[in-house]
Design a protein around this motif. Structure first.
Motif, PDB file in Angstrom:
ATOM      1  N   SER A  78       0.814  -1.221   0.000  1.00 28.85           N
ATOM      2  CA  SER A  78       0.000   0.000   0.000  1.00 28.85           C
ATOM      3  C   SER A  78       0.850   1.276   0.000  1.00 28.85           C
ATOM      4  CB  SER A  78      -0.960  -0.012   1.193  1.00 28.85           C
ATOM      5  OG  SER A  78      -0.215   0.081   2.395  1.00 28.85           O
ATOM      6  N   GLY A  79       2.166   1.164   0.179  1.00 30.56           N
ATOM      7  CA  GLY A  79       3.019   2.354   0.112  1.00 30.56           C
ATOM      8  C   GLY A  79       4.018   2.419   1.250  1.00 30.56           C
ATOM      9  N   TYR A  80       4.713   3.558   1.303  1.00 31.89           N
ATOM     10  CA  TYR A  80       5.660   3.831   2.382  1.00 31.89           C
ATOM     11  C   TYR A  80       4.943   4.637   3.447  1.00 31.89           C
ATOM     12  CZ  TYR A  80       9.031   3.400  -1.546  1.00 31.89           C
ATOM     13  OH  TYR A  80       9.748   2.999  -2.631  1.00 31.89           O
ATOM     14  N   ARG A  81       5.269   4.425   4.704  1.00 36.30           N
ATOM     15  CA  ARG A  81       4.684   5.252   5.766  1.00 36.30           C
ATOM     16  C   ARG A  81       5.486   5.133   7.056  1.00 36.30           C
ATOM     17  NH1 ARG A  81       1.872   0.524   5.565  1.00 36.30           N
ATOM     18  NH2 ARG A  81       1.685  -0.597   7.548  1.00 36.30           N
ATOM     19  N   TYR A  82       5.209   6.037   7.982  1.00 40.44           N
ATOM     20  CA  TYR A  82       5.690   5.894   9.356  1.00 40.44           C
ATOM     21  C   TYR A  82       4.547   5.345  10.187  1.00 40.44           C
ATOM     22  CZ  TYR A  82      10.128   8.058   8.499  1.00 40.44           C
ATOM     23  OH  TYR A  82      11.397   8.311   8.038  1.00 40.44           O
ATOM     24  N   ASP A  83       4.843   4.347  11.001  1.00 39.63           N
ATOM     25  CA  ASP A  83       3.816   3.696  11.808  1.00 39.63           C
ATOM     26  C   ASP A  83       4.344   3.558  13.239  1.00 39.63           C
ATOM     27  OD1 ASP A  83       1.740   2.015  12.738  1.00 39.63           O
ATOM     28  OD2 ASP A  83       1.503   1.183  10.725  1.00 39.63           O
ATOM     29  N   ALA A  84       3.513   3.865  14.215  1.00 43.06           N
ATOM     30  CA  ALA A  84       3.902   3.722  15.622  1.00 43.06           C
ATOM     31  C   ALA A  84       3.951   2.260  16.026  1.00 43.06           C
ATOM     32  CB  ALA A  84       2.925   4.491  16.513  1.00 43.06           C
ATOM     33  N   VAL A  85       3.356   1.403  15.186  1.00 39.34           N
ATOM     34  CA  VAL A  85       3.207  -0.011  15.518  1.00 39.34           C
ATOM     35  C   VAL A  85       3.969  -0.865  14.507  1.00 39.34           C
ATOM     36  CG1 VAL A  85       1.438  -1.839  15.452  1.00 39.34           C
ATOM     37  CG2 VAL A  85       1.022   0.275  16.733  1.00 39.34           C
ATOM     38  N   ASP A  86       4.621  -1.910  15.009  1.00 42.35           N
ATOM     39  CA  ASP A  86       5.286  -2.885  14.136  1.00 42.35           C
ATOM     40  C   ASP A  86       4.202  -3.779  13.528  1.00 42.35           C
ATOM     41  OD1 ASP A  86       6.567  -5.066  13.038  1.00 42.35           O
ATOM     42  OD2 ASP A  86       7.859  -5.469  14.779  1.00 42.35           O
ATOM     43  N   PRO A  87       4.024  -3.741  12.218  1.00 41.41           N
ATOM     44  CA  PRO A  87       2.943  -4.528  11.616  1.00 41.41           C
ATOM     45  C   PRO A  87       3.108  -6.045  11.823  1.00 41.41           C
ATOM     46  CG  PRO A  87       4.260  -3.423   9.913  1.00 41.41           C
ATOM     47  CD  PRO A  87       4.752  -2.924  11.235  1.00 41.41           C
ATOM     48  N   GLU A  88       4.325  -6.496  12.094  1.00 42.06           N
ATOM     49  CA  GLU A  88       4.555  -7.943  12.307  1.00 42.06           C
ATOM     50  C   GLU A  88       4.021  -8.411  13.661  1.00 42.06           C
ATOM     51  OE1 GLU A  88       6.644 -10.289  10.243  1.00 42.06           O
ATOM     52  OE2 GLU A  88       6.002  -8.768   8.777  1.00 42.06           O
ATOM     53  N   SER A  89       4.119  -7.545  14.666  1.00 42.98           N
ATOM     54  CA  SER A  89       3.750  -7.953  16.023  1.00 42.98           C
ATOM     55  C   SER A  89       2.489  -7.257  16.515  1.00 42.98           C
ATOM     56  CB  SER A  89       4.888  -7.621  16.998  1.00 42.98           C
ATOM     57  OG  SER A  89       5.035  -6.209  17.102  1.00 42.98           O
ATOM     58  N   GLY A  90       2.131  -6.155  15.904  1.00 33.89           N
ATOM     59  CA  GLY A  90       0.995  -5.369  16.386  1.00 33.89           C
ATOM     60  C   GLY A  90       1.328  -4.534  17.618  1.00 33.89           C
ATOM     61  N   ALA A  91       2.589  -4.592  18.064  1.00 39.74           N
ATOM     62  CA  ALA A  91       3.011  -3.827  19.251  1.00 39.74           C
ATOM     63  C   ALA A  91       3.797  -2.594  18.822  1.00 39.74           C
ATOM     64  CB  ALA A  91       3.883  -4.709  20.139  1.00 39.74           C
ATOM     65  N   ARG A  92       3.925  -1.656  19.739  1.00 34.35           N
ATOM     66  CA  ARG A  92       4.751  -0.478  19.459  1.00 34.35           C
ATOM     67  C   ARG A  92       6.192  -0.909  19.213  1.00 34.35           C
ATOM     68  NH1 ARG A  92       3.048   4.472  20.031  1.00 34.35           N
ATOM     69  NH2 ARG A  92       0.852   4.701  20.523  1.00 34.35           N
ATOM     70  N   TRP A  93       6.915  -0.125  18.432  1.00 33.68           N
ATOM     71  CA  TRP A  93       8.339  -0.395  18.216  1.00 33.68           C
ATOM     72  C   TRP A  93       9.073  -0.282  19.558  1.00 33.68           C
ATOM     73  CZ3 TRP A  93       9.388  -2.334  13.614  1.00 33.68           C
ATOM     74  CH2 TRP A  93       8.594  -1.977  12.527  1.00 33.68           C
ATOM     75  N   PRO A  94      10.168  -0.995  19.748  1.00 34.12           N
ATOM     76  CA  PRO A  94      10.968  -0.820  20.974  1.00 34.12           C
ATOM     77  C   PRO A  94      11.391   0.646  21.131  1.00 34.12           C
ATOM     78  CG  PRO A  94      11.745  -2.721  19.710  1.00 34.12           C
ATOM     79  CD  PRO A  94      10.731  -2.024  18.852  1.00 34.12           C
TER      80      PRO A  94
END
Ligand code: SIN
Ligand code: FE2
Length: 217
Positions: A78-94
């Motif tokens: 769907s494109g490039y973006r900044y996300d607060a959540v890791d799409p692999e885990s559904g959790a916030r990035w460390p």
């Protein structure tokens, strides 16, 4: 040129190599922090492992990536973006370790951009053969802030061009501990990494790891 080189070798601070107006290569700038940086990366990748993402065009990237900090750079169909959540885990990035933030701010200041407060740290892993095609970093809302890029592990050839894709590119060999900063008139410069050569690094083995700090929001 020779005089500049001798000045750089003699000066007590880090060797600074201007690449273009607004762009500076700081030789060995991250070396004093190498052990702590590598330990922190090991911790981050336990929670957010490296993965090879898919570009909007459907290609799998040769560089494996993960992130730490409030926002992570991701790409998918769907494109490039900044996300607060890791799409692999559904959790916030460390969380971004304070050392990362401090190093990025120190390097930015050294290059003339005081007060850099990164909210995103993309962690790139290159194995031999991996490359990053020429691109601009333009997914950030605030392009007033510079980019700070830290090289660890195997050496790489960094390509640094101009504001147009067709502008001539400089080639710079980046080794373990080198930091490149670009901002101001160079903020949207095209850049990339040539295919990584085979090798074995004393601390990181058959890998190059790059930390790219940005102000995303
Ligand atoms: C990047 O442009 O995100 C990476 C640059 C590098 O690996 O040195
Ligand atoms: Fe980039």
């Amino acid at each position: 040129m020779t005089a500049d080189l001798f000045d750089a070798l003699r000066s007590p601070g880090p060797a600074r190599e201007p690449l273009a107006p607004g762009a500076m290569l700081l030789r060995g700038f991250a070396r004093p922090d190498e052990a702590e940086l590598i330990a922190a990366i090991e911790t981050i990748i336990q929670r957010a492992p490296f993965r090879r993402m898919i570009t909007p065009g459907g290609h799998q990237m040769s560089v494996a990536m993960t992130n730490c900090g409030p926002f992570g750079w991701v790409t998918d169909r769907s494109g490039y973006r900044y996300d607060a959540v890791d799409p692999e885990s559904g959790a916030r990035w460390p969380a971004m370790p304070p050392l990362f933030r401090e190093l990025a701010d120190k390097a930015a200041t050294e290059a003339g951009f005081a007060g850099f407060a990164p909210d995103a740290c993309l962690i790139n892993r290159y194995e031999p053969g991996a490359k990053m095609s020429l691109h601009q970093d333009r997914d950030e809302r605030d392009i007033g802030a510079p980019i700070v890029s830290v090289s660890l592990g195997l050496p790489a050839t960094f390509l640094f061009g101009g504001l147009k894709r067709t502008d001539k590119t400089q080639r710079h060999r980046l080794v373990h501990g080198d930091v490149v900063v670009w901002g101001g008139p160079a903020r949207l410069a095209f850049h990339g990494v040539a295919p990584l050569a085979e090798g074995e690094h004393a601390l990181l083995g058959r890998r190059r790891i790059n930390l790219t700090f940005r102000r995303a929001r």
